[in-house]
Design a protein around this motif. Structure first.
Motif, mmCIF file in Angstrom:
data_model
loop_
_atom_site.group_PDB
_atom_site.id
_atom_site.type_symbol
_atom_site.label_atom_id
_atom_site.label_comp_id
_atom_site.label_asym_id
_atom_site.label_seq_id
_atom_site.Cartn_x
_atom_site.Cartn_y
_atom_site.Cartn_z
ATOM 1 N N GLY A 1 17.271 57.917 47.736
ATOM 2 C CA GLY A 1 16.885 56.659 47.106
ATOM 3 C C GLY A 1 17.935 56.152 46.141
ATOM 4 O O GLY A 1 18.159 54.938 46.036
ATOM 5 N N VAL A 2 18.605 57.066 45.442
ATOM 6 C CA VAL A 2 19.580 56.667 44.428
ATOM 7 C C VAL A 2 20.863 56.154 45.056
ATOM 8 O O VAL A 2 21.409 55.118 44.643
ATOM 9 C CB VAL A 2 19.871 57.859 43.485
ATOM 10 N N LEU A 3 21.373 56.843 46.059
ATOM 11 C CA LEU A 3 22.657 56.458 46.652
ATOM 12 C C LEU A 3 22.615 55.079 47.302
ATOM 13 O O LEU A 3 23.522 54.260 47.071
ATOM 14 C CB LEU A 3 23.098 57.524 47.663
ATOM 15 N N PRO A 4 21.590 54.756 48.135
ATOM 16 C CA PRO A 4 21.523 53.371 48.630
ATOM 17 C C PRO A 4 21.348 52.350 47.508
ATOM 18 O O PRO A 4 21.868 51.232 47.615
ATOM 19 C CB PRO A 4 20.301 53.388 49.563
ATOM 20 N N ALA A 5 20.628 52.734 46.444
ATOM 21 C CA ALA A 5 20.470 51.811 45.322
ATOM 22 C C ALA A 5 21.810 51.508 44.667
ATOM 23 O O ALA A 5 22.063 50.379 44.223
ATOM 24 C CB ALA A 5 19.491 52.399 44.302
ATOM 25 N N LEU A 6 22.691 52.504 44.592
ATOM 26 C CA LEU A 6 24.026 52.269 44.037
ATOM 27 C C LEU A 6 24.819 51.307 44.925
ATOM 28 O O LEU A 6 25.561 50.450 44.409
ATOM 29 C CB LEU A 6 24.772 53.596 43.895
ATOM 30 N N ILE A 7 24.672 51.434 46.237
ATOM 31 C CA ILE A 7 25.363 50.515 47.147
ATOM 32 C C ILE A 7 24.828 49.096 46.970
ATOM 33 O O ILE A 7 25.603 48.120 46.916
ATOM 34 C CB ILE A 7 25.202 50.992 48.598
ATOM 35 N N VAL A 8 23.509 48.967 46.868
ATOM 36 C CA VAL A 8 22.918 47.646 46.636
ATOM 37 C C VAL A 8 23.399 47.078 45.305
ATOM 38 O O VAL A 8 23.720 45.879 45.192
ATOM 39 C CB VAL A 8 21.381 47.739 46.681
ATOM 40 N N GLY A 9 23.471 47.933 44.283
ATOM 41 C CA GLY A 9 23.974 47.481 42.989
ATOM 42 C C GLY A 9 25.405 46.987 43.070
ATOM 43 O O GLY A 9 25.776 46.017 42.398
ATOM 44 N N LEU A 10 26.231 47.635 43.906
ATOM 45 C CA LEU A 10 27.612 47.180 44.072
ATOM 46 C C LEU A 10 27.650 45.793 44.700
ATOM 47 O O LEU A 10 28.435 44.932 44.267
ATOM 48 C CB LEU A 10 28.370 48.181 44.942
ATOM 49 N N PHE A 11 26.812 45.548 45.697
ATOM 50 C CA PHE A 11 26.790 44.222 46.321
ATOM 51 C C PHE A 11 26.256 43.164 45.362
ATOM 52 O O PHE A 11 26.742 42.019 45.357
ATOM 53 C CB PHE A 11 25.951 44.258 47.599
ATOM 54 N N VAL A 12 25.267 43.515 44.552
ATOM 55 C CA VAL A 12 24.779 42.578 43.535
ATOM 56 C C VAL A 12 25.885 42.262 42.532
ATOM 57 O O VAL A 12 26.044 41.117 42.091
ATOM 58 C CB VAL A 12 23.539 43.169 42.829
ATOM 59 N N TYR A 13 26.678 43.263 42.192
ATOM 60 C CA TYR A 13 27.815 43.068 41.286
ATOM 61 C C TYR A 13 28.885 42.185 41.923
ATOM 62 O O TYR A 13 29.585 41.430 41.231
ATOM 63 C CB TYR A 13 28.362 44.454 40.931
ATOM 64 N N TYR A 14 28.995 42.244 43.259
ATOM 65 C CA TYR A 14 29.969 41.420 43.960
ATOM 66 C C TYR A 14 29.566 39.948 44.028
ATOM 67 O O TYR A 14 30.437 39.075 44.135
ATOM 68 C CB TYR A 14 30.165 41.940 45.388
ATOM 69 N N VAL A 15 28.268 39.652 44.008
ATOM 70 C CA VAL A 15 27.797 38.283 44.226
ATOM 71 C C VAL A 15 28.411 37.296 43.246
ATOM 72 O O VAL A 15 28.986 36.267 43.663
ATOM 73 C CB VAL A 15 26.254 38.239 44.193
ATOM 74 N N PRO A 16 28.338 37.528 41.920
ATOM 75 C CA PRO A 16 28.957 36.548 41.011
ATOM 76 C C PRO A 16 30.465 36.434 41.185
ATOM 77 O O PRO A 16 31.022 35.348 41.017
ATOM 78 C CB PRO A 16 28.586 37.074 39.613
ATOM 79 N N ILE A 17 31.135 37.521 41.546
ATOM 80 C CA ILE A 17 32.588 37.446 41.742
ATOM 81 C C ILE A 17 32.906 36.551 42.933
ATOM 82 O O ILE A 17 33.844 35.732 42.886
ATOM 83 C CB ILE A 17 33.179 38.856 41.934
ATOM 84 N N VAL A 18 32.143 36.672 44.023
ATOM 85 C CA VAL A 18 32.351 35.809 45.179
ATOM 86 C C VAL A 18 32.083 34.354 44.815
ATOM 87 O O VAL A 18 32.821 33.442 45.221
ATOM 88 C CB VAL A 18 31.451 36.260 46.346
ATOM 89 N N VAL A 19 31.027 34.123 44.024
ATOM 90 C CA VAL A 19 30.736 32.751 43.571
ATOM 91 C C VAL A 19 31.877 32.222 42.721
ATOM 92 O O VAL A 19 32.304 31.062 42.856
ATOM 93 C CB VAL A 19 29.406 32.723 42.794
ATOM 94 N N PHE A 20 32.421 33.059 41.844
ATOM 95 C CA PHE A 20 33.553 32.637 41.020
ATOM 96 C C PHE A 20 34.768 32.302 41.876
ATOM 97 O O PHE A 20 35.514 31.358 41.569
ATOM 98 C CB PHE A 20 33.896 33.734 40.015
ATOM 99 N N LEU A 21 34.997 33.074 42.943
ATOM 100 C CA LEU A 21 36.118 32.785 43.833
ATOM 101 C C LEU A 21 35.946 31.433 44.521
ATOM 102 O O LEU A 21 36.911 30.679 44.700
ATOM 103 C CB LEU A 21 36.256 33.895 44.869
ATOM 104 N N ILE A 22 34.724 31.120 44.897
ATOM 105 C CA ILE A 22 34.458 29.822 45.531
ATOM 106 C C ILE A 22 34.699 28.689 44.551
ATOM 107 O O ILE A 22 35.342 27.675 44.878
ATOM 108 C CB ILE A 22 33.017 29.787 46.078
ATOM 109 N N PHE A 23 34.209 28.858 43.323
ATOM 110 C CA PHE A 23 34.389 27.813 42.312
ATOM 111 C C PHE A 23 35.852 27.688 41.877
ATOM 112 O O PHE A 23 36.320 26.585 41.570
ATOM 113 C CB PHE A 23 33.513 28.090 41.096
#
Length: 568
Positions: A264-286
């Motif tokens: 349960g913890v390891l997939p949660a860490l992967i999901v957390g990494l993608f959530v952390y990536y979301v604003p960076i991708v938005v910043f790249l678009i802007f």
């Protein structure tokens, strides 16, 4: 003739003599010692430090702080500049065609009277959407049925992959030998079946026969059979190690089954990494919208073009480097959490269950005192992969010249050295809380004193686990293909959907094998610590890992060549 063979006390004294290369193997303090030879005080401090290696349950101090500060600086800079880019974006970035050159002001002017009326625009968009939606849902649309079948198949595969991985783990725990030996024939049967099937299918199909002549088909068929023969030869040459592999996989599966919370913890860490990536991708678009529309002259005519701000490419580089470093650090953080959790189970006296709050403690250490160590390790892994990618590209381009050859040799030597130092380092850091460089040095010395390899555990176990994953995934793909053909009547598109489901299941089960490999390596380090201290926390582990090959680089210590498991 030498009298040491007749005098056991003299032999024991020789083995325990504290020279520069000798160290007690099974007991931290020998009972009989000859007068010690003169040695530097630093060596004595190192020896006493190694004698105290154990899992650090107490508070840990912050390690590798400079790398944590550097990583934090990159992240803060990425987010800070991203917010700046979001606030200062140019709303006319996608409306360049609505600008014309104004000769009066010598600039580009926005035309408001050429815009499409909102009503007609919305009506046209709605009309197109309805047409596309009708076409998508039409039973006559072949692509619609394929898309729906693929989506449902992948969703079902994703949902069932978790329970399926747990089922495989339980099978490996209780029926390791049966699973391994039952899978071995399929390592040959499945490739042979696929090879013969594609050859016959291509021969029967007129379109495939015309595009792929018979001579080429025979060459590919023979080549695949040669590869299969090579796999068979590898298994025959390593057959004597299969039994050891079975026992190692069984021990690792048992350890992982005691810590099921990791799933349960390891997939949660992967999901957390993608959530952390979301604003960076938005910043790249802007950030791509930061600039202005300027006139440009070409052949005596002026027209309006988009001119990006000069800092945007630098921000792209910063954001991408931050994302890559974060991904590498997250991989190392997962290894740290796995190692810390498994080590707490190993050094606990309760064999039936894992320690309470073991995973929570590992997470607290990973993202607390040892976060700098994880950032340092992630940075090294990232640099190694970049250099390896450059070397591979240079090799593919067949760059000639003595300079390129020397650079390639130096790069390969550097990569080999880093791989050698990095092996087991993060596992050891998770156990002891040491800094990265200190953990690398102490791990090497620990394994060297106990005649264990610093780069080798048991590679056959990884290959067999990968083979089991391929077999199970292939069986699943065949079942998916049969269901799609018999129930959904998808036709030849069923092969494509089955391949996509096979790839998805391979990725998920491959991650499961990755976790199991980390468990094997962690238990290996814990076993080395046990031997170094002369203690036995897990008797079943000692009975298995004692059969691993002795490190060839330390065979000069013939007195310890015959190792036996410690008993309690």
């Amino acid at each position: 003739m030498d009298n040491t063979a007749d005098d056991p006390n003299k032999l024991a004294s020789t083995l325990h003599e504290p020279t520069a290369a000798a160290q007690p193997l099974l007991r931290p303090y020998p009972t009989v010692l000859d007068p010690p030879l003169a040695s530097p005080s630093g060596a004595d401090e190192d020896q006493s430090q190694f004698l105290q290696i154990s899992y650090n349950h107490g508070p840990r101090s912050i390690k590798d702080l400079p790398f944590l500060l550097l990583f934090s600086l990159l992240v803060l800079s990425t987010f800070g500049l991203g917010i700046f880019a979001s606030v200062h974006k140019n709303p006319h970035r996608s409306q360049i065609s609505s600008f014309i050159y104004n000769t009066t002001s010598s600039s580009c002017t926005f035309l408001t009277d050429v815009q499409i009326p909102p009503h007609s625009k919305n009506t046209s968009s709605a009309h197109n959407f309805l047409i596309n939606f009708t076409d998508l849902d039409s039973p006559e649309s072949r692509n619609s049925g394929l898309l729906k079948s693929m989506i449902w198949t992948l969703v079902i595969t994703l949902i069932t992959s978790g329970p399926f991985a747990l089922f495989v783990l339980l099978l490996l725990k209780h029926y390791t030998k049966q699973i391994v030996y039952a899978s071995l024939p399929f390592f040959v049967i499945i490739p042979i079946s696929i090879n013969v099937y594609w050859f016959v299918a291509c021969t029967v199909s007129s379109r495939c026969s015309a595009a792929f002549p018979l001579a080429y088909r025979i060459v590919v068929l023979i080549f695949v059979f040669l590869l299969i023969a090579l796999v068979v030869w590898i298994f025959i040459m390593n057959w004597h190690r299969i039994e050891l592999t079975v026992r190692i996989v069984g021990v690792a599966s048992n350890a992982l089954s005691k810590n099921l919370g990791l799933f349960g913890v390891l997939p949660a860490l992967i999901v957390g990494l993608f959530v952390y990536y979301v604003p960076i991708v938005v910043f790249l678009i802007f950030s791509n919208r930061n600039g202005k529309i300027v006139p440009r002259e070409e052949n005596g005519e002026f027209f309006c073009v988009w001119k990006q701000d000069s800092w945007v490419p630098a921000y792209y580089t910063l954001a991408i480097l931050t994302m890559l470093w974060s991904a590498a650090a997250m991989v190392e953080a997962q290894v740290y959490v796995i190692s810390g959790t498994i080590a707490q189970w190993y050094f606990s006296k309760d064999d039936d269950s894992a320690p309470k709050h073991g995973i929570r403690s590992s997470l607290r250490n990973a993202f607390g005192p040892s976060s700098g160590t994880i950032c340092f390790s992630g940075l090294l892994i990232f640099i190694v992969r970049v250099i390896r990618s450059v070397v591979d590209n240079a090799r593919q381009e067949d760059a000639s010249g003595i300079v390129n050859l020397v650079l390639r040799c130096c790069a390969s030597a550097l990569l080999t050295t880093v791989d050698f130092l990095n092996k087991f380092t993060i596992n050891f850091a998770a156990i002891t809380g040491e800094a990265y460089c200190s953990a690398a040095r102490m791990t090497y010395e620990l394994l060297k004193r106990n005649l264990l390899s610093a780069v080798f555990v048991e590679t056959v176990s990884t290959r067999i686990l990968a083979g089991i994953v391929l077999v199970l995934s292939a069986i699943y793909a065949v079942l998916v293909c049969v269901v799609l053909k018999a129930v959904v009547h998808l036709g030849d598109d069923a092969y494509f959907v089955a391949v996509m489901a096979w790839v998805l299941l391979i990725v998920i089960l491959g991650y499961f094998v990755h976790v199991l490999d980390n468990v094997i390596e962690t238990v290996y380090v814990c076993y080395a610590i046990d031997r170094d201290r002369g203690e036995v926390y897990k008797q079943d582990v000692h009975e298995v890992y004692v059969h691993l090959p002795i490190s060839r680089s330390h065979n000069y210590r013939a007195g310890f060549a015959a190792r036996t498991p410690l008993l309690v």
